[in-house]
Design a protein around this motif. Sequence first.
Motif, PDB file in Angstrom:
ATOM      1  N   GLU A  15      55.260  -8.455  75.776  1.00 48.11           N
ATOM      2  CA  GLU A  15      54.352  -8.728  76.925  1.00 48.11           C
ATOM      3  C   GLU A  15      54.509 -10.559  76.889  1.00 48.11           C
ATOM      4  OE1 GLU A  15      51.264  -8.573  80.017  1.00 48.11           O
ATOM      5  OE2 GLU A  15      53.115  -6.834  78.928  1.00 48.11           O
ATOM      6  N   GLY A  16      55.572 -10.840  77.600  1.00 49.90           N
ATOM      7  CA  GLY A  16      55.404 -12.646  77.730  1.00 49.90           C
ATOM      8  C   GLY A  16      54.382 -13.558  77.663  1.00 49.90           C
ATOM      9  N   LEU A  17      54.816 -14.381  77.550  1.00 47.59           N
ATOM     10  CA  LEU A  17      53.573 -15.429  77.303  1.00 47.59           C
ATOM     11  C   LEU A  17      53.463 -15.897  78.964  1.00 47.59           C
ATOM     12  CD1 LEU A  17      53.221 -16.876  74.164  1.00 47.59           C
ATOM     13  CD2 LEU A  17      51.222 -15.724  74.777  1.00 47.59           C
ATOM     14  N   ALA A  18      54.745 -16.896  78.958  1.00 41.39           N
ATOM     15  CA  ALA A  18      54.665 -17.702  80.308  1.00 41.39           C
ATOM     16  C   ALA A  18      53.413 -16.971  81.453  1.00 41.39           C
ATOM     17  CB  ALA A  18      55.642 -17.992  81.076  1.00 41.39           C
ATOM     18  N   ILE A 160      48.026  -5.021  75.422  1.00 41.45           N
ATOM     19  CA  ILE A 160      49.106  -5.645  74.056  1.00 41.45           C
ATOM     20  C   ILE A 160      48.532  -4.593  73.131  1.00 41.45           C
ATOM     21  CG2 ILE A 160      49.390  -7.723  74.978  1.00 41.45           C
ATOM     22  CD1 ILE A 160      47.939  -8.994  72.218  1.00 41.45           C
ATOM     23  N   ASN A 161      47.481  -3.502  73.574  1.00 42.97           N
ATOM     24  CA  ASN A 161      47.593  -2.483  71.941  1.00 42.97           C
ATOM     25  C   ASN A 161      48.566  -1.691  72.079  1.00 42.97           C
ATOM     26  OD1 ASN A 161      45.715  -1.190  70.184  1.00 42.97           O
ATOM     27  ND2 ASN A 161      45.857   0.519  71.517  1.00 42.97           N
ATOM     28  N   GLY A 162      49.302  -1.225  70.196  1.00 43.36           N
ATOM     29  CA  GLY A 162      50.684  -0.820  70.039  1.00 43.36           C
ATOM     30  C   GLY A 162      51.611  -2.088  70.873  1.00 43.36           C
ATOM     31  N   ARG A 163      51.660  -3.153  71.225  1.00 46.12           N
ATOM     32  CA  ARG A 163      52.798  -3.932  71.719  1.00 46.12           C
ATOM     33  C   ARG A 163      52.990  -5.155  70.773  1.00 46.12           C
ATOM     34  NH1 ARG A 163      52.084  -4.464  78.167  1.00 46.12           N
ATOM     35  NH2 ARG A 163      54.159  -4.758  77.989  1.00 46.12           N
ATOM     36  N   ILE A 164      54.184  -5.660  71.117  1.00 45.11           N
ATOM     37  CA  ILE A 164      54.756  -7.666  70.841  1.00 45.11           C
ATOM     38  C   ILE A 164      53.950  -8.410  71.231  1.00 45.11           C
ATOM     39  CG2 ILE A 164      56.244  -8.163  70.445  1.00 45.11           C
ATOM     40  CD1 ILE A 164      58.650  -6.264  70.171  1.00 45.11           C
ATOM     41  N   SER A 165      53.283  -9.056  70.948  1.00 46.30           N
ATOM     42  CA  SER A 165      52.990  -9.972  71.725  1.00 46.30           C
ATOM     43  C   SER A 165      53.443 -11.280  70.799  1.00 46.30           C
ATOM     44  CB  SER A 165      51.324 -10.564  71.252  1.00 46.30           C
ATOM     45  OG  SER A 165      51.242 -10.422  69.740  1.00 46.30           O
ATOM     46  N   GLY A 198      42.591 -19.572  66.480  1.00 45.69           N
ATOM     47  CA  GLY A 198      41.937 -18.167  67.627  1.00 45.69           C
ATOM     48  C   GLY A 198      42.570 -17.347  68.165  1.00 45.69           C
ATOM     49  N   GLY A 199      43.443 -18.032  68.739  1.00 46.24           N
ATOM     50  CA  GLY A 199      44.826 -16.427  69.293  1.00 46.24           C
ATOM     51  C   GLY A 199      45.891 -15.889  68.820  1.00 46.24           C
ATOM     52  N   ILE A 200      44.729 -16.352  67.091  1.00 44.82           N
ATOM     53  CA  ILE A 200      45.912 -15.297  65.942  1.00 44.82           C
ATOM     54  C   ILE A 200      44.348 -13.705  66.513  1.00 44.82           C
ATOM     55  CG2 ILE A 200      46.078 -14.667  63.909  1.00 44.82           C
ATOM     56  CD1 ILE A 200      47.314 -17.837  63.319  1.00 44.82           C
ATOM     57  N   ASN A 201      43.485 -14.006  65.994  1.00 51.15           N
ATOM     58  CA  ASN A 201      42.543 -13.290  65.313  1.00 51.15           C
ATOM     59  C   ASN A 201      42.646 -12.774  66.617  1.00 51.15           C
ATOM     60  OD1 ASN A 201      41.863 -14.800  63.234  1.00 51.15           O
ATOM     61  ND2 ASN A 201      40.211 -16.399  64.003  1.00 51.15           N
ATOM     62  N   ALA A 202      42.374 -13.358  68.178  1.00 59.45           N
ATOM     63  CA  ALA A 202      42.376 -12.458  69.454  1.00 59.45           C
ATOM     64  C   ALA A 202      43.819 -11.496  69.738  1.00 59.45           C
ATOM     65  CB  ALA A 202      42.468 -13.475  70.391  1.00 59.45           C
ATOM     66  N   LEU A 203      44.349 -11.500  68.619  1.00 61.86           N
ATOM     67  CA  LEU A 203      45.717 -10.916  68.809  1.00 61.86           C
ATOM     68  C   LEU A 203      45.391  -9.528  68.059  1.00 61.86           C
ATOM     69  CD1 LEU A 203      48.972 -13.795  68.936  1.00 61.86           C
ATOM     70  CD2 LEU A 203      47.566 -11.611  70.963  1.00 61.86           C
ATOM     71  N   VAL A 204      45.184  -9.979  67.184  1.00 60.10           N
ATOM     72  CA  VAL A 204      45.046  -8.476  65.829  1.00 60.10           C
ATOM     73  C   VAL A 204      43.770  -7.639  66.416  1.00 60.10           C
ATOM     74  CG1 VAL A 204      43.925  -8.455  63.605  1.00 60.10           C
ATOM     75  CG2 VAL A 204      45.690 -10.444  64.226  1.00 60.10           C
ATOM     76  N   ASP A 205      42.785  -8.615  66.354  1.00 57.52           N
ATOM     77  CA  ASP A 205      41.665  -7.421  67.056  1.00 57.52           C
ATOM     78  C   ASP A 205      42.294  -6.625  68.542  1.00 57.52           C
ATOM     79  OD1 ASP A 205      39.981  -8.723  65.310  1.00 57.52           O
ATOM     80  OD2 ASP A 205      38.901 -10.332  66.922  1.00 57.52           O
ATOM     81  N   ALA A 206      42.874  -7.349  69.634  1.00 56.99           N
ATOM     82  CA  ALA A 206      43.207  -7.158  70.281  1.00 56.99           C
ATOM     83  C   ALA A 206      44.276  -5.576  70.172  1.00 56.99           C
ATOM     84  CB  ALA A 206      44.153  -7.568  71.678  1.00 56.99           C
ATOM     85  N   GLY A 207      45.115  -5.334  68.950  1.00 56.17           N
ATOM     86  CA  GLY A 207      45.675  -4.504  68.091  1.00 56.17           C
ATOM     87  C   GLY A 207      47.209  -4.804  68.380  1.00 56.17           C
ATOM     88  N   ALA A 208      47.331  -5.998  68.486  1.00 55.13           N
ATOM     89  CA  ALA A 208      49.283  -5.630  69.116  1.00 55.13           C
ATOM     90  C   ALA A 208      49.600  -5.390  67.428  1.00 55.13           C
ATOM     91  CB  ALA A 208      49.285  -7.495  69.099  1.00 55.13           C
ATOM     92  N   LYS A 209      50.755  -4.877  67.832  1.00 59.12           N
ATOM     93  CA  LYS A 209      51.606  -4.025  66.760  1.00 59.12           C
ATOM     94  C   LYS A 209      52.124  -5.407  65.740  1.00 59.12           C
ATOM     95  CE  LYS A 209      55.265  -2.206  68.091  1.00 59.12           C
ATOM     96  NZ  LYS A 209      56.286  -1.220  68.358  1.00 59.12           N
TER      97      LYS A 209
END
Length: 557
Positions: A15-18, A160-165, A198-209
């Motif tokens: 899931e690209g960031l741009a 992004i749950n279960g995906r690469i972020s 803050g970004g790391i926390n959000a990605l972990v909470d969202a279930g990024a793999k």
Amino acid sequence: MKTILVAINAKYEHEGLAAWYLKAACLNNGVDITVLQYSINDSNQKIWSGIIDEEPDVACFSCYIWNRILVQNLISDLKKVRPETVVVVGGPEVCYEGAEDDFKSYGADYVIKGEGENQLPGLLLKLKDQENIETVYRPSEDLEDKGYVSPFIPEYLDRINGRISYIESSRGCPYNCSYCLSSISRGLEYFPLEEIFGGINALVDAGAKVIKFIDRSFNVNNRHSLEIWKYIKRFSKENVTFHFEINPDRLNDEQMKILYEMPNGLIQIEAGIQSTNPETLKAVSRVMDVDLALENIRKIMSWGNIHVHADLIAGLPYEDMDSFKKSFNAIYSVKAHHLQLGFLKLLQGTRIRDEAEKHHYQYRSYPPYEVLSNRYMSPKEIMMLKGIEEALDRFCNSGRLNFTLDYVQTLFPSAFDLYHDLSLWLKERKWLFMPFSAIRLYELFRDFSLEAGADPEILESLLCLDYVCSLKTTAIPEALLNPNGSKAGLVALEPGDFADREWIDSVGRNQFRRRFIGLEGYCPVINGLNIEYKRSRAVVDTKDVDPVTGRAGLTVG
């Protein structure tokens, strides 16, 4: 004004960031925009239908080497059926001189070069006010710079749950490698650590793999890298892995210490060596102490807690076949979990492309602009390396043959010779570049190894150990266990064959058969720097999975 942003990723799971940076920046400036996310594996009709259904007044496209041709075709089609739609294009593929003319020929109205967060909102506001704008949009100074823009808006996090972020803690690169687009831009900007946390926390909470830091040289700033590495250790109990691209020769004692202390499997590192030829590295302006880089990677590999990905590039200046073979063998010797053999891409706008005539480069005129030949390697040699890349990726990087590869390599003068001969063997039998199953992989490598002079009983034992460890199974295919109709090589043990009956009883015999497999055969035994193959007993626990390698645990003895 209905505005869409079309983002076409290389893979669904990436899931690209741009697009989300741009949407967040637009929202911060009171501009609404709809993001349409696809991958290059989606059908053209699906993407086209999604665009047309939106009936956009403005269509923005993010352009990369993997989607350039598709994006250009979509722009052309869109202008045919909706000539009134304003088309804006940005991304790495529009950064070079003359890109505006290339994309304008397909129908693009505006090209944004460079970072888009402070450009796209301003352009959209001017379009809304129907102001006159040049084809290459340059932001005016009246648009307020609102500082760091976080791309992690709720719409992104929901996907992004279960995906690469992805996340970036810095932008730019301190180096000037001639083949890299980062060499075009100047400067290196570090983002506030509190924003990154803050970004790391959000990605972990969202279930990024996997959370991949896209910083080009993550560890060049000692304090910055240490603070982030210290912070992520708190997520050791979460089902997440962090990925970093590092300069291995720039790892200092503090950084090595914190890497040594990392929980197993929490992080992955990608170390770009590219070549060990000093003349080659100098020619591409890549500054590296190769010996120190390889030494540090070896140390990290010896710890066993970090997945290591090493990079090697074929087709660089002054790297002929003999030189490349030395580079391959040197990098392979560190035993990284994944060795990526890539091929030079002469990207538009880079210095290596400007120097193409000097080195007699022939390369594809379309993305990804990959090298076909140069002064140092013929087209046949490049194709031969393509075969080696395929064999390496299938048989080594898959992680399915770790034990067997160590043994079979001893039958060849070098690792390069092993993969060279394997690729030719596969090509002769029409298997090179062809899909095949996991069991076929083992059967092919068995047949190749026997022809190379492998001991049948040692080979049988190692292949079966690799099979049960990598597939995490207690069932060995009959054809693999007895390739010659003989049971002399490997014997599958019953629970009653083990002396420790109390352990078997505590596990339960039925549970033992489902979870464990006992084998008697030739097992690898490390003796100093050497590996010996002795007949002994081994137990594989299919539930004891190494978080670094993904393989089941093996106990010998």
